[in-house]
Design a protein around this motif. Structure first.
Motif, short mmCIF file in Angstrom:
data_model
loop_
_atom_site.label_atom_id
_atom_site.label_comp_id
_atom_site.label_asym_id
_atom_site.label_seq_id
_atom_site.Cartn_x
_atom_site.Cartn_y
_atom_site.Cartn_z
N ASP A 63 0.84 -1.20 0.00
CA ASP A 63 0.00 0.00 0.00
C ASP A 63 0.88 1.25 0.00
O ASP A 63 2.12 1.17 0.02
CB ASP A 63 -0.99 -0.02 1.17
N LYS A 108 -0.21 -2.13 4.72
CA LYS A 108 -0.77 -3.43 4.39
C LYS A 108 -0.10 -3.99 3.14
O LYS A 108 0.15 -3.28 2.18
CB LYS A 108 -2.27 -3.31 4.16
N LYS A 134 -0.88 -6.60 0.32
CA LYS A 134 -2.01 -7.31 -0.31
C LYS A 134 -1.46 -8.53 -1.03
O LYS A 134 -0.52 -8.45 -1.80
CB LYS A 134 -2.71 -6.37 -1.30
N THR A 136 -8.13 -13.12 -1.75
CA THR A 136 -7.32 -11.96 -1.39
C THR A 136 -7.15 -11.91 0.12
O THR A 136 -8.11 -12.11 0.86
CB THR A 136 -7.97 -10.65 -1.88
N LYS A 137 -5.95 -11.63 0.57
CA LYS A 137 -5.64 -11.45 2.00
C LYS A 137 -4.83 -10.16 2.15
O LYS A 137 -4.06 -9.78 1.27
CB LYS A 137 -4.81 -12.62 2.53
N PHE A 138 -5.01 -9.52 3.31
CA PHE A 138 -4.23 -8.34 3.66
C PHE A 138 -3.45 -8.65 4.93
O PHE A 138 -4.03 -9.12 5.91
CB PHE A 138 -5.14 -7.12 3.88
#
Length: 188
Positions: free
Chosen positions: A47, A85, A87, A96-98
């Motif tokens: 990010d 974060k 991603k 999708t995971k953060f």
């Protein structure tokens, strides 16, 4: 703090992602993409906050079946601490995971100073010097230089006395300086 972030792909089901909720480091680190099943594409993205202090070598990664692919994230100097974060996306959006990433101040390990016994012993003082001409030695090859130097001084003094001029005085001083330098260089 760890320098490896594990990301498991295809462990429970096809395109499944298993990641830790958070990760903390103070330096560059590696994301290990561990594939437990079929070949898969994994996309990583930093990010805005993380992009200010870190770079990712590439965003899209193909991970072969039953293999691990390390991806280096380089952290450079910048404001710290930074929270952001990471991603992680598998199979072009299937899951999708953060991951919350905290980049803290780098840890500086203090290196121990090793002291051996010789440090406690006093160092003897060197013998006092005999002065400027202590190391001079006169050899046979130096005699002609000394004779010519003395002859130049005598001639310069005779010229000074007979001419009685300021110009000759400066000339004699120049000859004297040259002779002293040549004697010093010859004998040292």
């Amino acid at each position: 703090m760890s320098d490896t972030l594990p990301v498991h792909v295809n462990r429970g089901r096809l395109h499944a992602l298993e990641t830790p909720d958070s990760f903390e480091t103070g330096e560059s680190f590696t994301v290990n993409l561990v594939n437990h099943g079929e070949p898969v594409h994994v996309h990583l993205h930093l990010d805005d906050a993380l992009s200010e202090v870190a770079t990712l070598e590439a965003g899209n990664h193909h991970v072969k079946s039953a293999s691990t692919r390390p991806v280096r994230i380089s952290v450079f100097d910048g404001k710290r601490p930074v929270r952001g974060k990471l991603k992680v996306v598998s199979a072009y959006g299937a899951e999708t995971k953060f991951i919350d990433v905290n980049i803290a101040e780098p840890t500086v390990e203090k290196q121990p100073v090793e002291v051996d016994e010789s440090l406690g012993k006093p160092v003897p003082n060197p013998e006092p010097s005999g002065g400027l001409f202590e190391d001079f030695t006169l050899e046979a090859k130096d005699v002609p230089v000394l004779v010519l130097g003395v002859a130049a001084l005598v001639l310069a003094l005779v010229a000074l006395v007979t001419a009685n001029s300021t110009v000759f005085l400066f000339g004699v001083l120049a000859v004297l300086a040259g002779v002293l330098v040549s004697v010093y260089l010859t004998l040292s």
